[in-house]
Design a protein around this motif. Structure first.
Motif, PDB file in Angstrom:
ATOM      1  N   VAL A  80      10.654  26.574  11.713  1.00  0.00           N
ATOM      2  CA  VAL A  80       9.537  25.413  12.080  1.00  0.00           C
ATOM      3  C   VAL A  80       9.810  23.968  13.241  1.00  0.00           C
ATOM      4  N   ILE A  81       9.129  23.489  14.062  1.00  0.00           N
ATOM      5  CA  ILE A  81       9.156  22.047  13.808  1.00  0.00           C
ATOM      6  C   ILE A  81       8.749  20.910  12.906  1.00  0.00           C
ATOM      7  N   SER A  82       9.332  20.142  12.687  1.00  0.00           N
ATOM      8  CA  SER A  82       7.630  19.441  12.037  1.00  0.00           C
ATOM      9  C   SER A  82       8.008  18.069  11.687  1.00  0.00           C
ATOM     10  N   THR A  83       6.896  17.440  11.303  1.00  0.00           N
ATOM     11  CA  THR A  83       7.112  15.758  12.447  1.00  0.00           C
ATOM     12  C   THR A  83       7.169  15.554  10.797  1.00  0.00           C
ATOM     13  N   THR A  84       8.265  14.184  10.420  1.00  0.00           N
ATOM     14  CA  THR A  84       8.849  13.541   9.534  1.00  0.00           C
ATOM     15  C   THR A  84       7.577  12.161   8.930  1.00  0.00           C
ATOM     16  N   PRO A  85       7.315  12.923   7.592  1.00  0.00           N
ATOM     17  CA  PRO A  85       6.178  11.927   7.988  1.00  0.00           C
ATOM     18  C   PRO A  85       6.549  10.296   7.448  1.00  0.00           C
ATOM     19  N   SER A  86       5.459   9.244   7.691  1.00  0.00           N
ATOM     20  CA  SER A  86       5.326   8.436   7.429  1.00  0.00           C
ATOM     21  C   SER A  86       6.350   8.089   6.147  1.00  0.00           C
ATOM     22  N   TYR A  87       6.252   6.321   6.389  1.00  0.00           N
ATOM     23  CA  TYR A  87       6.920   5.576   5.064  1.00  0.00           C
ATOM     24  C   TYR A  87       5.617   5.473   4.444  1.00  0.00           C
ATOM     25  N   TYR A  88       5.209   5.562   3.140  1.00  0.00           N
ATOM     26  CA  TYR A  88       4.170   5.449   1.799  1.00  0.00           C
ATOM     27  C   TYR A  88       4.000   3.884   1.461  1.00  0.00           C
ATOM     28  N   HIS A  89       3.445   2.841   1.027  1.00  0.00           N
ATOM     29  CA  HIS A  89       3.193   1.877   0.486  1.00  0.00           C
ATOM     30  C   HIS A  89       2.271   1.691  -0.785  1.00  0.00           C
ATOM     31  N   PHE A  90       2.871   1.226  -1.898  1.00  0.00           N
ATOM     32  CA  PHE A  90       1.786   0.120  -2.765  1.00  0.00           C
ATOM     33  C   PHE A  90       2.100  -1.292  -3.270  1.00  0.00           C
ATOM     34  N   ALA A  91       0.988  -1.796  -3.349  1.00  0.00           N
ATOM     35  CA  ALA A  91       1.258  -3.027  -4.186  1.00  0.00           C
ATOM     36  C   ALA A  91       0.365  -3.940  -4.618  1.00  0.00           C
ATOM     37  N   ASN A  92       0.457  -4.175  -6.282  1.00  0.00           N
ATOM     38  CA  ASN A  92      -1.182  -4.250  -6.753  1.00  0.00           C
ATOM     39  C   ASN A  92      -1.038  -5.676  -6.531  1.00  0.00           C
ATOM     40  N   LYS A  93      -0.409  -6.690  -5.629  1.00  0.00           N
ATOM     41  CA  LYS A  93      -0.413  -8.060  -5.423  1.00  0.00           C
ATOM     42  C   LYS A  93      -0.591  -8.219  -4.040  1.00  0.00           C
ATOM     43  N   THR A  94      -1.135  -9.499  -3.298  1.00  0.00           N
ATOM     44  CA  THR A  94      -1.486  -9.424  -2.187  1.00  0.00           C
ATOM     45  C   THR A  94      -0.027 -10.115  -1.373  1.00  0.00           C
ATOM     46  N   HIS A  95       0.192 -11.442  -2.256  1.00  0.00           N
ATOM     47  CA  HIS A  95       1.822 -11.870  -2.363  1.00  0.00           C
ATOM     48  C   HIS A  95       2.603 -10.840  -2.232  1.00  0.00           C
ATOM     49  N   ILE A  96       2.443 -10.332  -3.264  1.00  0.00           N
ATOM     50  CA  ILE A  96       3.654  -8.644  -2.819  1.00  0.00           C
ATOM     51  C   ILE A  96       3.671  -7.745  -1.858  1.00  0.00           C
ATOM     52  N   ARG A  97       2.513  -7.117  -1.284  1.00  0.00           N
ATOM     53  CA  ARG A  97       2.591  -6.261  -0.052  1.00  0.00           C
ATOM     54  C   ARG A  97       2.812  -6.833   0.708  1.00  0.00           C
ATOM     55  N   PHE A  98       2.572  -8.233   1.242  1.00  0.00           N
ATOM     56  CA  PHE A  98       3.588  -8.893   2.647  1.00  0.00           C
ATOM     57  C   PHE A  98       4.854  -9.225   2.428  1.00  0.00           C
ATOM     58  N   LEU A  99       5.409  -9.697   1.265  1.00  0.00           N
ATOM     59  CA  LEU A  99       6.936  -9.968   1.024  1.00  0.00           C
ATOM     60  C   LEU A  99       7.729  -8.600   1.707  1.00  0.00           C
ATOM     61  N   GLY A 100       6.873  -7.354   1.293  1.00  0.00           N
ATOM     62  CA  GLY A 100       7.074  -5.897   1.909  1.00  0.00           C
ATOM     63  C   GLY A 100       7.724  -5.922   2.758  1.00  0.00           C
ATOM     64  N   GLU A 101       6.050  -5.845   3.633  1.00  0.00           N
ATOM     65  CA  GLU A 101       6.029  -5.935   4.888  1.00  0.00           C
ATOM     66  C   GLU A 101       6.993  -6.426   5.501  1.00  0.00           C
ATOM     67  N   LEU A 102       7.092  -8.177   4.910  1.00  0.00           N
ATOM     68  CA  LEU A 102       7.846  -8.632   5.761  1.00  0.00           C
ATOM     69  C   LEU A 102       9.425  -8.266   5.466  1.00  0.00           C
ATOM     70  N   LEU A 103      10.080  -7.465   4.447  1.00  0.00           N
ATOM     71  CA  LEU A 103      11.093  -7.024   4.432  1.00  0.00           C
ATOM     72  C   LEU A 103      11.446  -5.967   5.390  1.00  0.00           C
ATOM     73  N   TYR A 104      10.385  -4.718   5.528  1.00  0.00           N
ATOM     74  CA  TYR A 104      10.522  -3.945   6.433  1.00  0.00           C
ATOM     75  C   TYR A 104      10.336  -3.860   7.531  1.00  0.00           C
ATOM     76  N   PHE A 105       9.279  -5.228   8.531  1.00  0.00           N
ATOM     77  CA  PHE A 105      10.155  -5.748   9.314  1.00  0.00           C
ATOM     78  C   PHE A 105      10.977  -5.792   9.932  1.00  0.00           C
ATOM     79  N   ALA A 106      11.490  -6.650   8.846  1.00  0.00           N
ATOM     80  CA  ALA A 106      13.065  -7.750   9.346  1.00  0.00           C
ATOM     81  C   ALA A 106      14.470  -6.568   8.963  1.00  0.00           C
TER      82      ALA A 106
END
Length: 375
Positions: free
Chosen positions: A329-355
């Motif tokens: 089988v040749i399969s596709t590696t899944p994307s990362y999956y994220h969850f945050a219950n606060k808007t500022h935590i989501r922003f900081l988490g995505e900023l860390l991944y971008f950096a």
């Protein structure tokens, strides 16, 4: 012949199975003995590997029990935001949710994801990230469970295709499955006096690293892997977590190719490889991977040989596609999956991944430029 597991959700759950999972944090000394009870164990979910890469304060090991019976678990990597008592909680190629010898129960996966979400994202306000495993059979199940739990899809890998050789069939069936060119090159390798051997323990690590370093120096290769963990992994307390180290010698007895394979779970994973220049004209790579498959196929606990990824237009892609053949089988590696219950935590988490992504690209580009100047 190895029998494929039933991947359907177990029906008719009884009252005991409906009771909530009980979370327990596990000590570093005790984790690996629990991890090897799962057929989906992989080095990124073991203590013997992670303890060599991260500070003790960055790792947590959490197991889930029902009626004192181990059900699932995960190693969680914590990366704290500066001056905050929270950050990013990462579960890479986890959780572990398929016990060896047990029927596959999707509800266990869903319950485990829900419990981890409650503990890390809701109670402790972490930006919770799952890196779902690349798996020939269960990746889609895990992605669906994460979406149902409210996780959103993040960034894709640069080269998401992953190649799986089916080792749950007979050797004759595997060989017949190979592409015509792959079979031709394998036969040529077998007629050139090459021999295979396994070297265990520290001796295997030392010999592999000698060949690997020679290749690194020759190719001016930019290594960002965890190769430095190999020596310790070869003496892991749990024998099942010690990698397989295969060498291919030429007719004069000189090693020309070698590979390190994680064989802890039902999906064996090609971790590292090393070759000398003479390996290519000898077709040593074909002999080496066939020897790995031969050994994996002999163990009923192994179902797949994961060759890793490759750029779609590369020579390596052609090699791996031919090896996967008709039965793989040749399969596709899944994307990362994220969850945050606060808007500022989501922003900081995505900023860390971008950096993190930008840093990786800059370092790769600098290496390309410096390598060009050196040559």
């Amino acid at each position: 012949m190895n029998v494929a597991p039933d991947l359907k959700t177990t029906a008719g759950m009884n009252e005991a199975a409906m009771r909530a999972l009980e979370p327990r944090y596990v000590s570093p000394a005790d984790w690996d003995a629990l991890a090897v009870q799962f057929c989906d164990v992989i080095h990124e979910q073991t203590e013997c590997f992670n303890a060599l890469r991260w500070q003790p304060s960055q790792l947590e090991r959490i197991a889930f029990f029902r009626d004192d019976v181990l059900v699932s678990g995960a190693v969680v990597l914590l990366v704290h935001f500066p001056f905050m008592n929270t950050g990013v909680a990462v579960i890479k190629w986890g959780p572990l949710w398929r016990k060896r010898g047990a029927a596959v129960d999707r509800s266990i996966l869903c319950e485990t994801i829900s419990a981890l979400k409650t503990i890390y994202a809701e109670e402790r306000s972490f930006f919770l990230s799952f890196f779902p495993r690349a798996d020939a059979e269960v990746s889609e199940i895990e992605e669906q469970a994460l979406r149902e739990a409210g996780f959103y899809q993040g960034e894709d890998l640069d080269s998401p295709e992953r190649y799986f050789v089916n080792v749950g069939i007979s050797l004759d069936e595997i060989r017949s499955s190979l592409s015509q060119k792959w079979r031709y090159n394998l036969k040529k390798a077998e007629n050139r006096g090459l021999t295979a051997r396994i070297v265990e323990g520290p001796a295997g690590a030392r010999e592999f690293m000698s060949l690997y370093q020679e290749m690194m120096d020759r190719k001016n290769f930019h290594d960002t892997s965890a190769i430095y963990t190999l020596g310790e992994l070869m003496v892991a307390d749990e024998a099942a977590l010690r990698p397989l180290v295969v060498f291919i010698d030429d007719a004069c007895g000189e090693p020309v190719a070698s590979a390190v394979v994680d064989v802890a779970g039902e999906r064996a994973v090609y971790l590292y490889g090393a070759t000398r220049d003479k390996a290519l004209p000898l077709n040593a790579g074909y002999m080496m991977h066939w020897e790995i498959v031969r050994r994996l196929q002999a163990d009923p606990n192994n179902r797949w040989y994961d060759l890793g990824g490759a750029d779609a237009d590369s020579r390596l892609h052609q090699f791996k596609r031919g090896f996967v053949g008709k039965a793989g089988v040749i399969s596709t590696t899944p994307s990362y999956y994220h969850f945050a219950n606060k808007t500022h935590i989501r922003f900081l988490g995505e900023l860390l991944y971008f950096a993190r992504r930008m840093k990786g690209r800059i370092l790769r580009r600098l290496h390309e430029v410096m390598g060009g100047k050196k040559n």
